[in-house]
Design a protein around this motif. Sequence first.
Motif, mmCIF file in Angstrom:
data_model
loop_
_atom_site.group_PDB
_atom_site.id
_atom_site.type_symbol
_atom_site.label_atom_id
_atom_site.label_comp_id
_atom_site.label_asym_id
_atom_site.label_seq_id
_atom_site.Cartn_x
_atom_site.Cartn_y
_atom_site.Cartn_z
ATOM 1 N N GLU A 161 0.839 -1.214 0.000
ATOM 2 C CA GLU A 161 0.000 0.000 0.000
ATOM 3 C C GLU A 161 0.870 1.259 0.000
ATOM 4 O O GLU A 161 0.567 2.242 -0.672
ATOM 5 C CB GLU A 161 -0.938 -0.006 1.210
ATOM 6 N N ALA A 167 2.141 1.788 -3.536
ATOM 7 C CA ALA A 167 1.068 2.306 -4.393
ATOM 8 C C ALA A 167 0.822 3.791 -4.106
ATOM 9 O O ALA A 167 0.724 4.608 -5.023
ATOM 10 C CB ALA A 167 -0.206 1.499 -4.165
ATOM 11 N N PHE A 199 -3.989 -0.888 -7.499
ATOM 12 C CA PHE A 199 -3.546 -1.672 -6.353
ATOM 13 C C PHE A 199 -4.424 -2.915 -6.229
ATOM 14 O O PHE A 199 -5.643 -2.823 -6.213
ATOM 15 C CB PHE A 199 -3.635 -0.833 -5.069
#
Length: 366
Positions: A321, A324, A336
């Motif tokens: 995360e 991304a 993602f």
Amino acid sequence: MSDARQYFQLPTPFAMKRGGSLHGAHVAYETWGTLSAERDNALLILTGLSPSAHAAANDIDPSPGWWEEMIGPGKAIDTSRWFVICVNSLGSDKGSTCPASIDPATGEPYRLTFPDLSLEDVAHASHAMVTSLGIDKLACLIGCSMGGMSALAYMLLHPGSVRTHISVDTAPQAQPFAIAIRSLQREAIRLDPHWNDGQYDNERYPDIGMSIARKLGVITYRSAMEWNGRFARIRLDPEQREDQPFGFEFQVESYLEGHAQRFVRTFDPNSYLYLSRASDWFDISEYGNGSVLEGLKRIHIEQALVIGVSTDILFPLEQQEQIAEGLEAAGANVQFVALDSPQGHDAFLVDIENYSRAIGGFLSRL
């Protein structure tokens, strides 16, 4: 079986990030598909710690590669469209110059005189190989596991050399849990008396250290959910048990032993130590004044696909995360994908159906 490996001679001297340099060094690579006249359809794959450049079968070497089901005509990474290159990391003994290679200055293997290795060195060596093929800009750079870290270094250190990126089960820096595991793996090798400060040979070889290191790795590459589902608490049949105090009793112990035995003599222990430590050292925040996000924001590409898996304990989903978020903040169009594969970190090698759908879908839209 012929060897499909090709070799690229690195410029001499090849300076290393943490000091020292290599002379007469090379990296091994393999290719699939055809490079377009415009040289705009090249896709580079950077691998995890232990794989070779043989990601898939090809005309010269038909043996299955480590990502066989992913690469080929009509597959997710479609070689009828893309010119695919897979490079063996500098420092790996699968064809590239590594601690087991001969030091031209002494005529003896480098062993521990090999300069400190960083993933930035891996990235620089890979970039030099790509440009030697007349490719100024990769259509896509794919990095898996450790290779995903090398890919971040590649894009950061060589701005403008990559159009799109696929990040697979990786991290912008190693977290304490991953460092702790790799530290234990290295300790197992170093404490094997046969390691002998890197001066082992085939007669006196750190088999036990490498075996424990591999077992620790395999445990973390999968998830507790998968271990429960596959083995539960099933015991070995009496005749399969070791006839010694505290010997193997459970199926999972026997499974790990089998994995370790297949690995032990296939990877040079010193190379393993160097690459393992390079993974711990890598930290994108070095390029962002101590901030991972600021480091990632220095990478400028058009599009990215970031894939992670919820059961990965080595490179947890929140680290994907982060990647991304950072690439998006830098202006990339980012997709993602969080998968729930039970296989943990190794899911990209096992859950081909879900990874194919994500990777093939992304590439088909380019």
